[in-house]
Design a protein around this motif. Structure first.
Motif, PDB file in Angstrom:
ATOM      1  N   LEU A  64      46.968  47.022  40.192  1.00  6.29           N
ATOM      2  CA  LEU A  64      46.002  47.893  39.536  1.00  6.29           C
ATOM      3  C   LEU A  64      45.066  48.549  40.551  1.00  6.29           C
ATOM      4  CD1 LEU A  64      45.291  45.587  36.493  1.00  6.29           C
ATOM      5  CD2 LEU A  64      46.355  47.833  36.393  1.00  6.29           C
ATOM      6  N   LEU A  65      44.740  47.834  41.624  1.00  6.61           N
ATOM      7  CA  LEU A  65      43.930  48.430  42.692  1.00  6.61           C
ATOM      8  C   LEU A  65      44.657  49.621  43.316  1.00  6.61           C
ATOM      9  CD1 LEU A  65      42.431  45.371  44.658  1.00  6.61           C
ATOM     10  CD2 LEU A  65      41.161  47.078  43.343  1.00  6.61           C
ATOM     11  N   ILE A  66      45.939  49.452  43.575  1.00  6.91           N
ATOM     12  CA  ILE A  66      46.730  50.541  44.156  1.00  6.91           C
ATOM     13  C   ILE A  66      46.761  51.737  43.209  1.00  6.91           C
ATOM     14  CG2 ILE A  66      49.057  51.234  44.869  1.00  6.91           C
ATOM     15  CD1 ILE A  66      49.463  48.285  45.771  1.00  6.91           C
ATOM     16  N   ASN A  67      46.902  51.453  41.921  1.00  7.24           N
ATOM     17  CA  ASN A  67      46.980  52.533  40.933  1.00  7.24           C
ATOM     18  C   ASN A  67      45.657  53.267  40.745  1.00  7.24           C
ATOM     19  OD1 ASN A  67      49.654  51.942  40.504  1.00  7.24           O
ATOM     20  ND2 ASN A  67      49.299  50.729  38.666  1.00  7.24           N
ATOM     21  N   THR A  68      44.570  52.666  41.240  1.00  6.58           N
ATOM     22  CA  THR A  68      43.258  53.314  41.127  1.00  6.58           C
ATOM     23  C   THR A  68      42.709  53.689  42.505  1.00  6.58           C
ATOM     24  OG1 THR A  68      42.223  51.110  41.015  1.00  6.58           O
ATOM     25  CG2 THR A  68      42.640  52.235  38.925  1.00  6.58           C
ATOM     26  N   ASP A  69      43.626  53.937  43.442  1.00  5.61           N
ATOM     27  CA  ASP A  69      43.265  54.438  44.775  1.00  5.61           C
ATOM     28  C   ASP A  69      42.410  53.470  45.586  1.00  5.61           C
ATOM     29  OD1 ASP A  69      44.656  56.807  44.339  1.00  5.61           O
ATOM     30  OD2 ASP A  69      42.939  57.767  43.397  1.00  5.61           O
ATOM     31  N   ASN A  70      42.708  52.198  45.466  1.00 11.28           N
ATOM     32  CA  ASN A  70      42.017  51.188  46.269  1.00 11.28           C
ATOM     33  C   ASN A  70      43.035  50.378  47.075  1.00 11.28           C
ATOM     34  OD1 ASN A  70      39.054  51.351  45.459  1.00 11.28           O
ATOM     35  ND2 ASN A  70      40.019  51.153  43.457  1.00 11.28           N
ATOM     36  N   SER A  71      43.943  51.096  47.727  1.00 12.32           N
ATOM     37  CA  SER A  71      45.028  50.433  48.454  1.00 12.32           C
ATOM     38  C   SER A  71      44.525  49.581  49.608  1.00 12.32           C
ATOM     39  CB  SER A  71      46.016  51.480  48.980  1.00 12.32           C
ATOM     40  OG  SER A  71      46.708  52.089  47.915  1.00 12.32           O
ATOM     41  N   ASP A  72      43.461  50.023  50.264  1.00 15.18           N
ATOM     42  CA  ASP A  72      42.939  49.248  51.393  1.00 15.18           C
ATOM     43  C   ASP A  72      42.438  47.885  50.936  1.00 15.18           C
ATOM     44  OD1 ASP A  72      40.941  50.480  49.934  1.00 15.18           O
ATOM     45  OD2 ASP A  72      39.684  50.946  51.668  1.00 15.18           O
ATOM     46  N   GLN A  73      41.765  47.852  49.784  1.00 19.31           N
ATOM     47  CA  GLN A  73      41.290  46.583  49.232  1.00 19.31           C
ATOM     48  C   GLN A  73      42.466  45.709  48.809  1.00 19.31           C
ATOM     49  OE1 GLN A  73      38.232  45.479  49.203  1.00 19.31           O
ATOM     50  NE2 GLN A  73      38.636  43.585  48.082  1.00 19.31           N
ATOM     51  N   ALA A  74      43.484  46.333  48.248  1.00 19.99           N
ATOM     52  CA  ALA A  74      44.669  45.584  47.817  1.00 19.99           C
ATOM     53  C   ALA A  74      45.344  44.902  49.004  1.00 19.99           C
ATOM     54  CB  ALA A  74      45.652  46.519  47.118  1.00 19.99           C
ATOM     55  N   ILE A  75      45.441  45.603  50.117  1.00 24.18           N
ATOM     56  CA  ILE A  75      46.111  45.047  51.298  1.00 24.18           C
ATOM     57  C   ILE A  75      45.407  43.787  51.788  1.00 24.18           C
ATOM     58  CG2 ILE A  75      46.591  45.477  53.750  1.00 24.18           C
ATOM     59  CD1 ILE A  75      47.206  48.393  52.954  1.00 24.18           C
ATOM     60  N   LYS A  76      44.084  43.773  51.755  1.00 22.77           N
ATOM     61  CA  LYS A  76      43.334  42.590  52.202  1.00 22.77           C
ATOM     62  C   LYS A  76      43.698  41.363  51.369  1.00 22.77           C
ATOM     63  CE  LYS A  76      39.333  45.269  53.816  1.00 22.77           C
ATOM     64  NZ  LYS A  76      37.893  45.571  53.599  1.00 22.77           N
ATOM     65  N   ILE A  77      43.803  41.556  50.061  1.00 21.54           N
ATOM     66  CA  ILE A  77      44.150  40.436  49.180  1.00 21.54           C
ATOM     67  C   ILE A  77      45.616  40.046  49.358  1.00 21.54           C
ATOM     68  CG2 ILE A  77      44.315  39.693  46.769  1.00 21.54           C
ATOM     69  CD1 ILE A  77      42.029  41.666  46.158  1.00 21.54           C
ATOM     70  N   LEU A  78      46.478  41.050  49.468  1.00 19.24           N
ATOM     71  CA  LEU A  78      47.910  40.788  49.623  1.00 19.24           C
ATOM     72  C   LEU A  78      48.216  40.052  50.920  1.00 19.24           C
ATOM     73  CD1 LEU A  78      49.173  44.236  48.314  1.00 19.24           C
ATOM     74  CD2 LEU A  78      49.560  42.023  47.203  1.00 19.24           C
ATOM     75  N   ASN A  79      47.453  40.338  51.955  1.00 17.65           N
ATOM     76  CA  ASN A  79      47.636  39.618  53.221  1.00 17.65           C
ATOM     77  C   ASN A  79      47.395  38.123  53.032  1.00 17.65           C
ATOM     78  OD1 ASN A  79      48.334  41.821  54.802  1.00 17.65           O
ATOM     79  ND2 ASN A  79      46.225  42.268  55.391  1.00 17.65           N
TER      80      ASN A  79
END
Length: 318
Positions: A64-79
Motif C-alpha cells: 500500500l505504501l508503494i501504491n501511494t508513492d511511498n516506495s522509499d519508506q516501503a524499502i526500509k521496512i522490506l529490508n
C-alpha cells in the motif's frame, strides 16, 4: 521450527479489527495511524510467536505504501523483513518482489535488477508448473507497474471535469463495448510507455536462465491495444480500489446512495486522475465509462486487486 499455537477466538477478532483499521489508515494515507496499528499488530502477533503473520501484515502495508508513492519508506521496512526471514521462504521472496517494484518506482534500475534476480533465483517455489505461473504473474505485475511509472513521469496537469464529461458523453453515444473502450485506452498510450514496458521486461528476462526465459511472456506490443488498456485499468484499480470500493469508503457511499450520475462520474474520474495525473480527459473518460457500464458493485468485485501474498494460496496465478 514448530508451529505456534493457534490464536484464540478473541485474538482472531482482535486481528480482524486491526487489519481493517490498517487498511483504513492506508486508504486515508494516515501513516502515523498505520504505524500505531502495526505496533498493536506486533504486540498481538509477535507475543504469540506468529512472526509470519506479522511479516505478512508488513508486506500488505508496504504494498500500500508503494501504491501511494511511498516506495522509499516501503524499502526500509522490506529490508528488515528480508533480513529476518529465510531465503527459502515465500515471505522472503515476496519481500524482494515488492522491493524490486519499489526500486522500479524510484527509477533505481540497478537495485531493481538485484532484487528481481533474487526473486527468480529463490527456491521457495519448486514445482515447475507453479513456478511458470509465478513468473507469468510477475511479468504481468511489472507491466502494470511500468504503465503507472511511465505515465507519472510526465508533467502533471489540472483535471478538466467539463472535458471529461464531454468525452464520456461521446463514449456512451457511440455505444462502445468494454473491449472497444479498453482498446481505445491502449491506443492512446504514448510509444515511450510501450518502450519502457519492453525495456523492463528485457531486464527481468536477463535474470532468468535456460528454459525459464521462455516462461516470461513478451510484453504487450503497440498493436495489442486491448491488452494494454486492460493492464492500465488493472494498475489504476490497484491504487483506487480501497478509495472507491472498500465498504467504509466515503466515495462508495456517495456513488451508492446519491444516485446522481454527475457526482458518481466526478468521484470516479477524480480518483483515477489523482492516481495518474498525466492521463488525458479522453483516457480518464474511457476508464470511468468501463466502471460505470459495469456498475460500481460489479467493478469492485471484478477488479479487486490481488495482494502479493494471496498468490501463494491460489491454484493459479493468472
Amino acid at each position: 521450527m514448530s508451529r505456534p499455537p493457534a490464536l484464540t477466538e478473541q485474538q482472531k477478532i482482535r486481528l480482524k479489527i486491526l487489519k481493517a483499521q490498517l487498511f483504513d489508515s492506508c486508504r486515508k494515507k494516515d501513516r502515523d495511524g498505520a504505524i500505531s496499528i502495526l505496533n498493536d499488530l506486533r504486540g498481538l502477533l509477535l507475543n504469540t510467536n506468529h512472526h509470519t503473520k506479522y511479516y505478512e501484515m508488513l508486506l500488505v502495508y508496504c504494498e500500500l505504501l508503494i501504491n501511494t508513492d511511498n516506495s522509499d519508506q516501503a524499502i526500509k521496512i522490506l529490508n528488515k523483513v528480508s533480513t529476518k526471514t529465510s531465503s527459502k521462504t515465500r515471505i522472503n521472496q515476496e519481500s524482494f518482489i515488492l522491493k524490486s517494484i519499489a526500486h522500479l518506482h524510484l527509477h533505481e534500475y540497478e537495485d531493481f535488477n538485484k532484487c528481481i534476480k533474487i526473486v527468480f533465483d529463490s527456491t521457495a517455489i519448486k514445482d515447475t508448473k507453479r513456478r511458470e505461473e509465478f513468473i507469468k504473474f510477475i511479468g504481468k505485475r511489472l507491466e502494470e507497474e511500468c504503465l503507472i511509472i511511465s505515465l507519472k513521469s510526465e508533467q502533471y496537469h489540472k483535471i478538466d471535469t467539463d472535458k471529461i464529461l464531454s468525452e464520456l458523453e461521446t463514449v456512451f453515444r457511440k455505444n462502445l463495448s468494454d473491449v472497444d473502450i479498453l482498446a481505445g485506452i491502449g491506443k492512446s498510450l504514448p510509444p515511450k510507455t510501450i518502450d519502457f514496458i519492453s525495456n523492463i521486461n528485457n531486464l527481468a528476462r536477463m535474470q532468468l536462465v535456460g528454459a525459464e526465459k521462455l516462461m516470461l511472456p513478451p510484453p504487450p506490443q503497440e498493436n495489442e491495444e486491448r491488452k494494454l488498456g486492460e493492464r492500465l485499468l488493472n494498475s489504476i484499480s490497484r491504487r483506487t480500489w480501497l478509495t472507491l470500493c472498500e465498504k467504509n469508503s466515503k466515495c462508495k457511499y456517495i456513488i451508492d446512495t446519491l444516485g446522481n450520475p454527475g457526482t458518481a462520474i466526478s468521484t470516479i474520474a477524480y480518483n483515477i486522475f489523482s492516481t495518474a495525473p498525466i492521463l488525458g480527459a479522453q483516457t480518464i473518460a474511457c476508464l470511468t465509462a468501463v466502471i460505470l457500464k459495469q456498475g460500481i458493485d460489479k467493478y469492485c468485485k471484478s477488479y479487486k486487486p490481488q495482494l502479493l501474498m494471496q498468490v501463494r494460496y491460489s491454484k493459479s496465478t493468472q
